[in-house]
Design an enzyme around this catalytic site. Structure first.
Site, PDB file in Angstrom:
ATOM      1  N   LYS A  80      32.513 -62.523  -0.138  1.00  0.00           N
ATOM      2  CA  LYS A  80      31.943 -61.846  -1.298  1.00  0.00           C
ATOM      3  C   LYS A  80      32.566 -60.456  -1.329  1.00  0.00           C
ATOM      4  O   LYS A  80      33.027 -59.939  -0.302  1.00  0.00           O
ATOM      5  CB  LYS A  80      30.418 -61.732  -1.122  1.00  0.00           C
ATOM      6  CG  LYS A  80      29.642 -61.537  -2.383  1.00  0.00           C
ATOM      7  CD  LYS A  80      29.230 -62.839  -3.048  1.00  0.00           C
ATOM      8  CE  LYS A  80      28.454 -62.595  -4.309  1.00  0.00           C
ATOM      9  NZ  LYS A  80      27.970 -63.800  -4.941  1.00  0.00           N
ATOM     10  N   GLY A 180      11.487 -68.725 -17.110  1.00  0.00           N
ATOM     11  CA  GLY A 180      12.778 -68.224 -17.589  1.00  0.00           C
ATOM     12  C   GLY A 180      13.401 -69.190 -18.576  1.00  0.00           C
ATOM     13  O   GLY A 180      13.479 -70.394 -18.312  1.00  0.00           O
ATOM     14  N   GLY A 182      16.592 -68.674 -20.004  1.00  0.00           N
ATOM     15  CA  GLY A 182      17.929 -68.092 -20.167  1.00  0.00           C
ATOM     16  C   GLY A 182      18.998 -69.156 -20.277  1.00  0.00           C
ATOM     17  O   GLY A 182      18.749 -70.287 -20.723  1.00  0.00           O
ATOM     18  N   VAL A 184      21.044 -70.904 -17.950  1.00  0.00           N
ATOM     19  CA  VAL A 184      20.995 -72.163 -17.192  1.00  0.00           C
ATOM     20  C   VAL A 184      19.800 -72.986 -17.658  1.00  0.00           C
ATOM     21  O   VAL A 184      19.903 -74.194 -17.878  1.00  0.00           O
ATOM     22  CB  VAL A 184      20.889 -71.902 -15.665  1.00  0.00           C
ATOM     23  CG1 VAL A 184      20.807 -73.219 -14.904  1.00  0.00           C
ATOM     24  CG2 VAL A 184      22.078 -71.094 -15.156  1.00  0.00           C
ATOM     25  N   ALA A 185      18.651 -72.306 -17.835  1.00  0.00           N
ATOM     26  CA  ALA A 185      17.421 -72.997 -18.239  1.00  0.00           C
ATOM     27  C   ALA A 185      17.630 -73.769 -19.542  1.00  0.00           C
ATOM     28  O   ALA A 185      17.126 -74.885 -19.698  1.00  0.00           O
ATOM     29  CB  ALA A 185      16.287 -71.990 -18.405  1.00  0.00           C
ATOM     30  N   TYR A 186      18.392 -73.203 -20.466  1.00  0.00           N
ATOM     31  CA  TYR A 186      18.601 -73.847 -21.760  1.00  0.00           C
ATOM     32  C   TYR A 186      19.261 -75.227 -21.576  1.00  0.00           C
ATOM     33  O   TYR A 186      18.806 -76.233 -22.131  1.00  0.00           O
ATOM     34  CB  TYR A 186      19.456 -72.954 -22.672  1.00  0.00           C
ATOM     35  CG  TYR A 186      19.761 -73.613 -23.987  1.00  0.00           C
ATOM     36  CD1 TYR A 186      18.805 -73.645 -25.002  1.00  0.00           C
ATOM     37  CD2 TYR A 186      20.984 -74.236 -24.199  1.00  0.00           C
ATOM     38  CE1 TYR A 186      19.059 -74.290 -26.199  1.00  0.00           C
ATOM     39  CE2 TYR A 186      21.247 -74.879 -25.391  1.00  0.00           C
ATOM     40  CZ  TYR A 186      20.288 -74.901 -26.393  1.00  0.00           C
ATOM     41  OH  TYR A 186      20.543 -75.548 -27.573  1.00  0.00           O
TER      42      TYR A 186
HETATM   43  P1  NAD Z   1      19.873 -65.453 -17.638  1.00  0.00           P
HETATM   44  O1  NAD Z   1      19.849 -63.978 -17.532  1.00  0.00           O
HETATM   45  O2  NAD Z   1      20.603 -66.092 -18.768  1.00  0.00           O
HETATM   46  O3  NAD Z   1      18.368 -66.022 -17.689  1.00  0.00           O
HETATM   47  C1  NAD Z   1      17.290 -65.473 -16.993  1.00  0.00           C
HETATM   48  C2  NAD Z   1      16.085 -65.507 -17.930  1.00  0.00           C
HETATM   49  O4  NAD Z   1      14.923 -65.166 -17.187  1.00  0.00           O
HETATM   50  C3  NAD Z   1      16.178 -64.500 -19.077  1.00  0.00           C
HETATM   51  O5  NAD Z   1      15.947 -65.157 -20.313  1.00  0.00           O
HETATM   52  C4  NAD Z   1      15.083 -63.488 -18.759  1.00  0.00           C
HETATM   53  O6  NAD Z   1      14.488 -62.939 -19.930  1.00  0.00           O
HETATM   54  C5  NAD Z   1      14.107 -64.341 -17.996  1.00  0.00           C
HETATM   55  N1  NAD Z   1      13.193 -63.601 -17.127  1.00  0.00           N
HETATM   56  C6  NAD Z   1      13.450 -62.512 -16.361  1.00  0.00           C
HETATM   57  N2  NAD Z   1      12.331 -62.119 -15.717  1.00  0.00           N
HETATM   58  C7  NAD Z   1      11.356 -62.994 -16.060  1.00  0.00           C
HETATM   59  C8  NAD Z   1       9.990 -63.119 -15.721  1.00  0.00           C
HETATM   60  N3  NAD Z   1       9.366 -62.258 -14.906  1.00  0.00           N
HETATM   61  N4  NAD Z   1       9.277 -64.157 -16.244  1.00  0.00           N
HETATM   62  C9  NAD Z   1       9.859 -65.024 -17.090  1.00  0.00           C
HETATM   63  N5  NAD Z   1      11.159 -64.942 -17.451  1.00  0.00           N
HETATM   64  C10 NAD Z   1      11.894 -63.938 -16.952  1.00  0.00           C
HETATM   65  O7  NAD Z   1      20.418 -65.979 -16.221  1.00  0.00           O
HETATM   66  P2  NAD Z   1      21.017 -67.401 -15.870  1.00  0.00           P
HETATM   67  O8  NAD Z   1      22.496 -67.304 -15.849  1.00  0.00           O
HETATM   68  O9  NAD Z   1      20.369 -68.464 -16.671  1.00  0.00           O
HETATM   69  O10 NAD Z   1      20.564 -67.539 -14.342  1.00  0.00           O
HETATM   70  C11 NAD Z   1      19.225 -67.843 -14.006  1.00  0.00           C
HETATM   71  C12 NAD Z   1      19.076 -67.772 -12.482  1.00  0.00           C
HETATM   72  O11 NAD Z   1      19.946 -68.715 -11.861  1.00  0.00           O
HETATM   73  C13 NAD Z   1      19.445 -66.417 -11.873  1.00  0.00           C
HETATM   74  O12 NAD Z   1      18.625 -66.181 -10.760  1.00  0.00           O
HETATM   75  C14 NAD Z   1      20.876 -66.617 -11.421  1.00  0.00           C
HETATM   76  O13 NAD Z   1      21.220 -65.742 -10.364  1.00  0.00           O
HETATM   77  C15 NAD Z   1      20.831 -68.059 -10.950  1.00  0.00           C
HETATM   78  N6  NAD Z   1      22.137 -68.741 -10.967  1.00  0.00           N
HETATM   79  C16 NAD Z   1      22.847 -68.839 -12.132  1.00  0.00           C
HETATM   80  C17 NAD Z   1      24.085 -69.500 -12.129  1.00  0.00           C
HETATM   81  C18 NAD Z   1      24.879 -69.658 -13.402  1.00  0.00           C
HETATM   82  O14 NAD Z   1      25.793 -70.479 -13.430  1.00  0.00           O
HETATM   83  N7  NAD Z   1      24.565 -68.922 -14.462  1.00  0.00           N
HETATM   84  C19 NAD Z   1      24.597 -70.041 -10.939  1.00  0.00           C
HETATM   85  C20 NAD Z   1      23.848 -69.936  -9.762  1.00  0.00           C
HETATM   86  C21 NAD Z   1      22.613 -69.276  -9.796  1.00  0.00           C
END
Ligand code: NAD
Length: 367
Positions: A80, A180, A182, A184-186
């Site tokens: 990293k 959440g 966001g 990934v969730a979508y």
């Molecule tokens: P993102 O920022 O798109 O989504 C996160 C969502 O969580 C946002 O919509 C935010 O408003 C919401 N949120 C924040 N605090 C909150 C709370 N207290 N209650 C409810 N919702 C809340 O991020 P992402 O890319 O979708 O990643 C989500 C998680 O997965 C992160 O922890 C990230 O580190 C992890 N992750 C992502 C990837 C990737 O490919 N994007 C890979 C490995 C791990």
């Protein structure tokens, strides 16, 4: 601070400090373990309050990558990098090119990628100076946005956990509480909705929630009430540290599976989950789709092949559940054991001397 002593306590191979006055670069690259191959892990840009804070972060994160890459079945070690600086104010072409030269000087021992505070555009600038970078623009042959692939991996991991907890991998009619809404969730919600799962969702932003209600028929839940939903599966998609003394006594679910990093506030919370009989899918196992996807770039990116590799997350989850049951240890501890076992056995296999390594003996230099 005692750098070598700290490296020793985390068991790192190499830590490189990079400085360039003109470019304003202050960076640290940490290579934790290269038994399985070159160290791959993202570059984080963050306004750390001190050098010590930056060093501890990069040591912790790079060690995490060793475990993540090992369980994911990649021939990659863990590394990293961090740049000390404010990503909103301190970015420049010179900064990233100076960092790129630093990466290049390691000759492929470390391969960088995007992380918190860095973007595809930053990776493109690094790419001007080195090929040891992934997550560059698609025009250069990169894999693009990792979120859909990460979500696919989470979906596979959730199906495996369902197989164990409910006797079938089907998620039809399963109630999933998602924290959440966001990126990934979508994509995860799309898979779950298509399979007939019932979704309960919450987010910081109303419009994010509304999109899930509109597109997936999800039921909105107040932010703090997500832990109390009478659901089968809890899926953390936002923050770390959310599995703690407060929330563990509230969750009614049988399975916890989601992409958020560092979900357990402390290791002991993994033990509590195990004792309660809740199947916790360790975050670094289920969210490996992103790194599997960028790692595929190293072979010339092929989406279909990357997705095939991501499907292995299903089997990995079942193996981890088996180890936990057999050894009576938490699922998190079982995942660590799986990673350590792979590093040990593959490390031994790779000790065999190969003919192409004879250059190392300098045989040609003898009279
Ligand atoms: P993102 O920022 O798109 O989504 C996160 C969502 O969580 C946002 O919509 C935010 O408003 C919401 N949120 C924040 N605090 C909150 C709370 N207290 N209650 C409810 N919702 C809340 O991020 P992402 O890319 O979708 O990643 C989500 C998680 O997965 C992160 O922890 C990230 O580190 C992890 N992750 C992502 C990837 C990737 O490919 N994007 C890979 C490995 C791990």
């Amino acid at each position: 601070m005692r750098v070598l002593e700290t490296m020793h306590s985390f068991d790192h191979e190499q830590v490189v400090f990079c400085q360039d006055k003109t470019a304003g670069l202050k960076a640290i690259i940490a290579i934790h373990d290269t038994t399985l191959g070159p160290a791959l892990g993202g570059l984080r840009m963050w306004p750390y309050a001190s050098e010590e804070e930056a060093l501890i972060d990069v040591l912790r994160l790079s060690r995490g990558m060793t475990y993540k890459n090992a369980v994911a079945g990649l021939n990659l070690g863990g590394g990293k990098a961090v740049i000390i600086g404010d990503p909103r104010k301190d970015k420049s072409e010179a900064l990233f090119r100076a960092f790129g030269r630093c990466v290049e000087s390691l000759g492929g021992r470390y391969i960088t990628a995007e992380d918190v505070g860095t973007t595809v555009q930053d990776m493109d600038m690094i790419h001007e100076e080195t090929n040891y970078v992934t997550g560059i623009s698609p025009a250069f042959g990169s894999s693009g946005n990792p979120s859909p692939v990460t979500a696919y991996g989470v979906y596979q991991g959730m199906r495996a956990a369902a197989q164990k907890a409910f006797g079938s991998p089907s998620l039809k009619d399963k109630r999933v509480a998602m924290q959440g809404c966001g990126s990934v969730a979508y994509h995860l919600a799309r898979h779950l909705h298509e399979e007939g799962a019932e979704l309960y969702v919450t987010d910081l932003y109303e419009d994010n929630v509304e999109r899930f209600v509109r597109e997936f028929g999800a039921k909105p839940v107040a932010r703090d009430a997500i832990y109390d939903v009478d659901a089968d599966i809890f899926s953390p998609n936002a923050l770390g540290g959310i599995l703690n003394d407060d929330t563990l006594s509230r969750l009614k679910v049988k399975v916890i599976a989601g992409p958020a990093n560092n979900q357990l506030q402390e290791d002991r919370h993994g033990d509590i989950l195990y004792e309660k009989g809740i199947l916790y899918v360790p975050d670094f196992v289920i969210n490996a789709g992103g790194v599997i996807n960028v790692a595929d770039e190293l072979e010339g990116y092929n989406r279909e092949r990357a997705l095939k590799k991501v499907e292995r997350i299903y089997d990995n989850v079942l193996i981890i559940m088996e180890i936990a049951e057999r050894e009576h240890i938490s699922h998190a501890a079982a995942a660590n054991r799986l990673a350590e076992e792979r590093i040990r056995t593959i490390g031994r296999v790779r000790k065999t001397f190969l003919p192409q390594e004879k250059n190392m003996l300098n045989l040609g230099k003898r009279g």
